[in-house]
Structures are given as C-alpha cells and as structure tokens.
Design a protein around this motif. Structure first.
Motif, short mmCIF file in Angstrom:
data_model
loop_
_atom_site.label_atom_id
_atom_site.label_comp_id
_atom_site.label_asym_id
_atom_site.label_seq_id
_atom_site.Cartn_x
_atom_site.Cartn_y
_atom_site.Cartn_z
N ASN A 143 16.02 -6.94 2.06
CA ASN A 143 16.28 -5.50 2.25
C ASN A 143 15.10 -4.63 1.82
N HIS A 144 15.09 -3.42 2.35
CA HIS A 144 14.05 -2.46 1.97
C HIS A 144 14.62 -1.05 2.16
N PRO A 145 15.57 -0.66 1.28
CA PRO A 145 16.31 0.59 1.53
C PRO A 145 15.47 1.86 1.52
N THR A 146 14.37 1.91 0.78
CA THR A 146 13.62 3.18 0.78
C THR A 146 12.77 3.33 2.04
N GLN A 147 12.40 2.20 2.67
CA GLN A 147 11.77 2.32 3.99
C GLN A 147 12.81 2.87 4.96
N THR A 148 14.06 2.45 4.78
CA THR A 148 15.12 2.96 5.66
C THR A 148 15.34 4.45 5.48
N THR A 161 0.85 -1.19 0.00
CA THR A 161 0.00 0.00 0.00
C THR A 161 0.89 1.24 0.00
N ARG A 162 1.63 1.41 1.10
CA ARG A 162 2.43 2.62 1.28
C ARG A 162 3.56 2.77 0.27
N THR A 163 4.32 1.70 0.08
CA THR A 163 5.53 1.87 -0.72
C THR A 163 5.16 2.23 -2.16
N ARG A 164 4.24 1.47 -2.76
CA ARG A 164 3.89 1.74 -4.16
C ARG A 164 3.19 3.10 -4.30
N HIS A 208 7.08 2.20 13.32
CA HIS A 208 6.60 0.95 12.71
C HIS A 208 6.53 1.23 11.21
N PRO A 209 7.06 0.34 10.36
CA PRO A 209 6.98 0.62 8.92
C PRO A 209 5.54 0.49 8.40
N LEU A 210 4.68 -0.16 9.18
CA LEU A 210 3.30 -0.47 8.79
C LEU A 210 3.31 -1.43 7.57
N PRO A 211 2.35 -2.25 7.32
CA PRO A 211 1.08 -2.36 8.05
C PRO A 211 1.25 -3.01 9.43
N ARG A 212 0.42 -2.51 10.36
CA ARG A 212 0.41 -3.14 11.69
C ARG A 212 -0.70 -4.18 11.70
N THR A 221 7.75 -4.25 14.58
CA THR A 221 7.52 -4.86 13.26
C THR A 221 6.45 -5.93 13.33
N ARG A 222 5.85 -6.17 12.19
CA ARG A 222 4.84 -7.21 12.00
C ARG A 222 5.52 -8.57 11.81
N VAL A 223 4.93 -9.62 12.38
CA VAL A 223 5.43 -10.97 12.08
C VAL A 223 5.05 -11.27 10.63
N GLN A 224 6.07 -11.61 9.82
CA GLN A 224 5.93 -11.66 8.36
C GLN A 224 5.32 -12.99 7.90
N ARG A 225 4.03 -13.08 8.06
CA ARG A 225 3.30 -14.31 7.78
C ARG A 225 3.68 -14.96 6.44
N GLY A 266 12.02 -9.64 8.74
CA GLY A 266 11.67 -8.21 8.57
C GLY A 266 12.76 -7.47 7.80
N ARG A 267 12.51 -7.24 6.51
CA ARG A 267 13.54 -6.63 5.67
C ARG A 267 13.82 -5.18 6.05
N THR A 268 12.81 -4.51 6.62
CA THR A 268 13.05 -3.10 7.00
C THR A 268 14.08 -3.03 8.12
N VAL A 269 14.05 -4.04 9.00
CA VAL A 269 15.00 -4.10 10.12
C VAL A 269 16.42 -4.29 9.60
N MET A 313 10.96 -1.39 -7.95
CA MET A 313 10.40 -2.74 -8.01
C MET A 313 10.44 -3.46 -6.68
N ARG A 314 9.39 -4.25 -6.44
CA ARG A 314 9.30 -5.11 -5.26
C ARG A 314 9.11 -6.53 -5.75
N HIS A 315 9.84 -7.45 -5.11
CA HIS A 315 9.80 -8.84 -5.59
C HIS A 315 9.96 -9.79 -4.40
C1 NCD Z 1 7.10 -3.30 5.16
C2 NCD Z 1 7.53 -4.24 4.05
O1 NCD Z 1 6.88 -4.33 3.01
O2 NCD Z 1 8.57 -4.86 4.25
N1 NCD Z 1 6.08 -2.44 4.77
C3 NCD Z 1 6.39 -1.28 4.13
O3 NCD Z 1 6.99 -1.26 3.07
N2 NCD Z 1 6.06 -0.12 4.73
C4 NCD Z 1 6.82 -3.99 6.43
C5 NCD Z 1 5.83 -5.12 6.45
O4 NCD Z 1 5.24 -5.49 5.43
O5 NCD Z 1 5.62 -5.64 7.54
#
Ligand code: NCD
Length: 304
Positions: free
Chosen positions: A128-133, A50-53, A261-265, A223-227, A161-164, A100-102
């Motif tokens: 990794n998720h450098p733009t969240q960083t 949602t947020r990133t795109r 929190h990077p969200l989604p929570r 962070t969310r547990v990455q189901r 958790g790639r943002t971490v 891009m996200r993959h």
């Molecule tokens: C994060 C992600 O996609 O890694 N969300 C985001 O980009 N803001 C965190 C997550 O999905 O839990």
C-alpha cells in the motif's frame, strides 16, 4: 490518536476534508506558514525515495515545523539488528509524528502498535501507499472537479505497484467508478483486490493492451515495473518495456483524459508526452506536497 496505514482507515468524508484543506493551502500557503511551529516530523525511510520523503519534509517545513530522520536502513540501527518496533518506540520519543517507508508489507502497521505518536505509511513493500493515493485523489479532483462517475485505467505493474492497490481501494468508494486493469498476465492485480471488486459489484475488466481501451478512459494511471520486487532479473528485463505511452497511442484518447504516474518513470511514458496538456504527472508532484501538509496538520490537530 489516529494513524494512516491503509487509505480506508479514513472515511470518504475525512478524505474529502483533507483534500479541501489541501486546496485551501494551495490557495493561501502563507496562512499556514507557522501553524505547526515547534512540532517535529520524523521520516524513517528504509527504502529509496525522492518525492515521498522530500514532499513530507517540505510539507512539515512549510507549516513551520521541523524534520529529522534517515533515508536508508544502512544509516539507522536497523543495520545493527534493531527491531522495527524498537526503532519506532525510540523515534516516537523524539518526534510528534512519523512517516515511514519499509520494504516489508505490514511494517507500518506493526510500528503503529508500539508508537506513541501518529504513524503514516509512506509505502510498505508491494502492498500500500496511502499518501500517494491522497495525492492522486487530489489531482483527479482538481482536474475533473469530481471523484465519481469515471473510467479509470491502470496500466503496468499492477501486481507489485502499491500505489495502484491503494488507489483502487480509495476510488472504489465513489459512485459510478469502473476500472480497466491493463497489464501482462504476469503482472495482474493480486487476486484479493479483484475479489473485493467483484464482491462489491464494482465493474472492472482486465486487458493486455492500452490501445484497445484508450477511447473509453477518463484517467490513465501509468506505473513503473517494480524491479526491486522481482525474484529474477530476466523476468524484469522481459517485462519492463511492455508499455510505452507515446503521442501515437494517445490519438484515440479523450480530449480531457488525465494521464497520471506516481513517478519515478523509467520508460513507460515517452518524454514527448510531457507537453501534452493531458499529462498531469508533474502536477501530481506539486499536489503531493500540499496534500501532505493537510494530512500532517489533520493528524496532529484535528484527529489528535
Ligand atoms: C511510487 C512508490 O514508491 O511506490 N513512487 C512514489 O512514491 N511516488 C511508485 C514507484 O516507485 O514506482
């Protein structure tokens, strides 16, 4: 031509310049309204977002540019069996820059090798998720007026958790940072990250409860547990509610703690925390738009 695949692709000075530009864009968005007119951003999202795109698209539109792309692999030729590199070669004929996200770790790196235009990693699997960083750094800097000398607590799914992973890589380069890694044993940060911290002599501790460290923290990054990264649902169900931050747990926290929190929570932060002035996760969302504006402009103009 530069890409952003890993946050350490940029020097600390380059990151600081992007954050400075992001601050200027917040202060005077009108000054940048047409600066990328005629340029095109493609957002290729093979995984949900949602947020990133939307923040990428909003960023490009706010600079006077245009956007195209897809938001799921099903609606692209990946579903017909096209390789990622062929997709990237193709889209790089249609756009000036690609986010891009993959789901596969390393996919943006592979794509960047065949691309005619800059590639931005908008999340690759559990890596990794450098733009969240960039968003997180901008938020910490705006809240604390510094990026050095603080205790950063990271809590939840530190394994997937790639943002971490990206945030640790980025913050490790500032002076006087120590990390408190709060997770159940099953979701600890990958060994390659703790090894790197140890090799660089950066202080870190691994603990299992947030209560035991709360009074020390300057930043608490939930962070969310990455189901979607779990091999079986039973493990996810067992671990998903390990941490729930609520007002009671914050009683011993510093008055100037930043709760991020990077969200989604899902369940990790009670909505009762949302009105606490220390909760900055919706400020992060807003900063994410401006820092992506700064990133796109920098990659297209200053680093081209
Ligand atoms: C994060 C992600 O996609 O890694 N969300 C985001 O980009 N803001 C965190 C997550 O999905 O839990």
């Amino acid at each position: 031509m530069r890409h952003l695949i890993d946050i350490t692709d940029f020097t600390v000075e380059e990151i600081n310049r992007i954050l400075d530009l992001g601050d200027s864009m917040i202060a005077d968005p009108a000054a940048y309204r047409t600066c990328l007119s005629g340029r095109i951003l493609a957002t290729l999202f093979f995984e949900p977002s949602t947020r990133t795109r939307l923040s990428f698209e909003s960023a490009m539109l706010s600079l006077g540019g245009s956007v195209l792309g897809f938001s799921s692999a099903d609606s692209s030729s990946a579903s017909k069996g096209e390789s990622l590199t062929d997709t990237i070669r193709t889209v790089s004929c249609y756009a000036d820059i690609i986010a891009m996200r993959h789901p596969k770790e390393g996919a943006p790196m592979a794509g960047s090798m065949k691309s005619l235009v800059p590639i931005i990693n908008a999340g690759d699997g559990g890596h990794n998720h450098p733009t969240q960083t960039l968003t997180d750094l901008m938020t910490i800097r705006r809240e604390k007026k510094r990026l050095d000398h603080m205790v950063v607590g990271l809590c939840g799914d530190l394994k997937f958790g790639r943002t971490v992973h990206s945030l640790i890589g980025a913050m490790s380069r500032y002076e006087g940072i120590s990390f408190v890694l709060i997770s159940p044993p099953e979701l600890k940060v990958p060994a390659y990250i703790t090894k790197e911290l140890a090799d660089k002599g950066i202080p870190f501790r691994e603990v299992e409860t947030m209560e035991e460290v709360m009074p020390e923290l300057d930043v608490l990054y939930m962070t969310r547990v990455q189901r979607e990264r779990f091999f079986n649902e039973a493990d996810y169900i067992r671990l998903k509610d390990t941490y729930i931050l609520d007002p009671d747990k914050l009683r011993t926290a510093k008055a100037d703690l930043s709760i991020m929190h990077p969200l989604p929570r899902v369940n990790e932060i009670s909505t009762k925390v949302d009105d606490d002035p220390r909760a900055v996760y919706f400020k992060q969302v807003r900063n994410g738009r401006f820092v992506r504006m700064a990133l796109i402009k920098t990659l297209l103009e200053d680093m081209a």
